[in-house]
Design a protein around this motif. Sequence first.
Motif, short mmCIF file in Angstrom:
data_model
loop_
_atom_site.label_atom_id
_atom_site.label_comp_id
_atom_site.label_asym_id
_atom_site.label_seq_id
_atom_site.Cartn_x
_atom_site.Cartn_y
_atom_site.Cartn_z
N GLN A 159 0.82 -1.20 0.00
CA GLN A 159 0.00 0.00 0.00
C GLN A 159 0.87 1.26 0.00
O GLN A 159 0.55 2.23 -0.69
CB GLN A 159 -0.89 0.02 1.24
CG GLN A 159 -1.93 -1.07 1.28
CD GLN A 159 -2.67 -1.05 2.60
OE1 GLN A 159 -2.09 -1.33 3.64
NE2 GLN A 159 -3.95 -0.70 2.57
N GLU A 236 -1.66 -6.00 -0.04
CA GLU A 236 -2.19 -5.15 1.02
C GLU A 236 -3.37 -4.33 0.52
O GLU A 236 -3.52 -4.04 -0.66
CB GLU A 236 -1.08 -4.22 1.52
CG GLU A 236 0.07 -4.95 2.18
CD GLU A 236 1.12 -4.03 2.72
OE1 GLU A 236 2.04 -4.53 3.42
OE2 GLU A 236 1.06 -2.81 2.47
N GLY A 237 -4.23 -3.94 1.45
CA GLY A 237 -5.39 -3.14 1.13
C GLY A 237 -6.53 -3.97 0.58
O GLY A 237 -6.31 -5.02 -0.05
N GLN A 328 -1.13 -1.17 10.89
CA GLN A 328 -1.45 -0.52 9.63
C GLN A 328 -2.95 -0.61 9.38
O GLN A 328 -3.55 -1.67 9.56
CB GLN A 328 -0.69 -1.22 8.50
CG GLN A 328 -0.70 -0.52 7.16
CD GLN A 328 0.38 -1.08 6.25
OE1 GLN A 328 1.50 -1.40 6.68
NE2 GLN A 328 0.07 -1.22 4.98
N SER A 330 -6.28 1.01 6.71
CA SER A 330 -6.55 1.71 5.46
C SER A 330 -8.01 1.60 5.08
O SER A 330 -8.74 0.72 5.54
CB SER A 330 -5.68 1.13 4.33
OG SER A 330 -6.04 -0.22 4.09
N ASN A 332 -10.19 1.93 1.26
CA ASN A 332 -10.18 2.12 -0.18
C ASN A 332 -11.58 2.52 -0.63
O ASN A 332 -12.55 1.77 -0.43
CB ASN A 332 -9.74 0.84 -0.89
CG ASN A 332 -9.57 1.03 -2.38
OD1 ASN A 332 -9.14 2.08 -2.83
ND2 ASN A 332 -9.91 0.01 -3.15
N GLU A 338 -7.13 5.19 -1.98
CA GLU A 338 -6.93 4.54 -0.69
C GLU A 338 -6.14 5.45 0.24
O GLU A 338 -5.14 6.06 -0.15
CB GLU A 338 -6.18 3.22 -0.88
CG GLU A 338 -6.07 2.41 0.39
CD GLU A 338 -5.40 1.06 0.15
OE1 GLU A 338 -6.01 0.04 0.51
OE2 GLU A 338 -4.29 1.05 -0.40
N ILE A 340 -4.09 5.50 3.88
CA ILE A 340 -3.36 4.53 4.70
C ILE A 340 -2.64 5.22 5.85
O ILE A 340 -2.03 6.29 5.67
CB ILE A 340 -2.32 3.77 3.85
CG1 ILE A 340 -2.92 3.25 2.56
CG2 ILE A 340 -1.69 2.64 4.66
CD1 ILE A 340 -2.45 3.98 1.32
N ARG A 342 0.14 4.13 9.15
CA ARG A 342 0.96 3.04 9.70
C ARG A 342 1.83 3.56 10.85
O ARG A 342 2.35 4.68 10.78
CB ARG A 342 1.85 2.44 8.61
CG ARG A 342 2.68 1.24 9.09
CD ARG A 342 3.31 0.52 7.93
NE ARG A 342 4.41 1.26 7.34
CZ ARG A 342 4.95 0.98 6.15
NH1 ARG A 342 4.47 -0.03 5.42
NH2 ARG A 342 5.96 1.69 5.68
N GLU A 380 3.34 9.62 -0.11
CA GLU A 380 3.56 9.20 1.28
C GLU A 380 4.41 10.23 2.02
O GLU A 380 5.35 10.80 1.46
CB GLU A 380 4.27 7.84 1.30
CG GLU A 380 4.63 7.32 2.67
CD GLU A 380 5.44 6.03 2.62
OE1 GLU A 380 6.07 5.69 3.64
OE2 GLU A 380 5.46 5.39 1.54
#
Length: 407
Positions: A159, A236-237, A328, A330, A332, A338, A340, A342, A380
């Motif tokens: 993700q 992931e996700g 973590q 998230s 979507n 999405e 996220i 963490r 990010e």
Amino acid sequence: MKKTIFLLLFLFSISNNAQVTIQQTKEDNDLKLTALPYYSFGKGVGLTSPDSLFQLNIRFRMQNRVSYVKNDGENSAYDGQIRRLRLRFDGYVGNPKFLYAIQLSFAPGDVGEVVEGENINIIRDAVVFYRPNKNWNISFGQTKLPGNRQRVNSSGGLQLTDRTINNAKFTIDRDFGFQVHNMNEFKSKFSYNLKGALSTGEGRNVTGKADDGVAVTGKIELMPFGAFEKDGTYFEGDIIREKKPKLMLSGAFQQNNHARRTQGQLGNDLFEKRTMRSVLLDAMFKYKGWAAMSSFMSRTTTDNAITYNPNDISEFNYAFVGNGFDYQISYNTKKNYEFIGRYSLQNVGNDIEKLAPKVKQYSLGVTKYIWEHAFKLQAEINYDTLKYFDGNTKNNWYLRFQVEIGI
């Protein structure tokens, strides 16, 4: 690289002009190879001979990124790089029960610097499989060990733009050896997988370092509500938007006897061998676009983690021991944006607490899925706090944009 490009052009030419058909069958190699949980969307470029005696599937993927980095006490900096560039070939020869998989890496961060006396790390996976039925996979060669969930998953199925600080320090990664996987996955009832490996313990692409130590790895995966849609444990996700709650709990243990490197299969060489033990626990939950993951990773040694140069005791190196936790979460949206968050905490062991800091990491990210994980845009921001034994602290952060594309 020129030879690789020529090979690809040659294969495309064959597929267009010769009597080789492109097809997908019930025995298509994209049926899950559990030791190689690459993220796949579609079938790549596949060639199957008219007599069905061989199949070759070709894929590529790349990650391009740019980062703004500000580390405590240093000038800010910009970094642009090809983070990953991979070619993957897989298929079968003679019979769909006998499969092979090859993955090559070409990006500088993948290959690493050329060091005199050491092998170049272009080969990531080179492994042969025997799959007698849907429940069993037996493999021989170099590939990922059945370790922590985030490492087992392809970097293309993440993700955020990279794995956690704990994965970087405590993962058991790739190795050469034998693996046996017993898969028991069902759509709507309790499912479980059992995985084991016997490997050299030296990591990938190591030659000329034979010794009397091996690594033994075992793992169990439990899915009390049934298997995830489209092998959703391998990315992931919740991009599939699971219609029913899905949960996976897993635990792995490895003992790496007489390991030569600071992180077992990874890291620099130690001055003395150390036997290392790793415990890796994971949980994953997905439902209607929501996803949550948590993990615990640890490494211990049977002797003191610090090793000294016998010719100069002022020179030393150490096995990285300690433990870490990752959390973590998230969501979507229906338009495949999405969001996220963490948090990671890394604790160093008592043996090395004066040599390495305790680290906390906070990450926030936004990903736009264009073609699921195969084509996505990622942004990010990441903030780290490092606390040293003497009370000093450092605060580092970066802002990053990344594009991933592949077939």
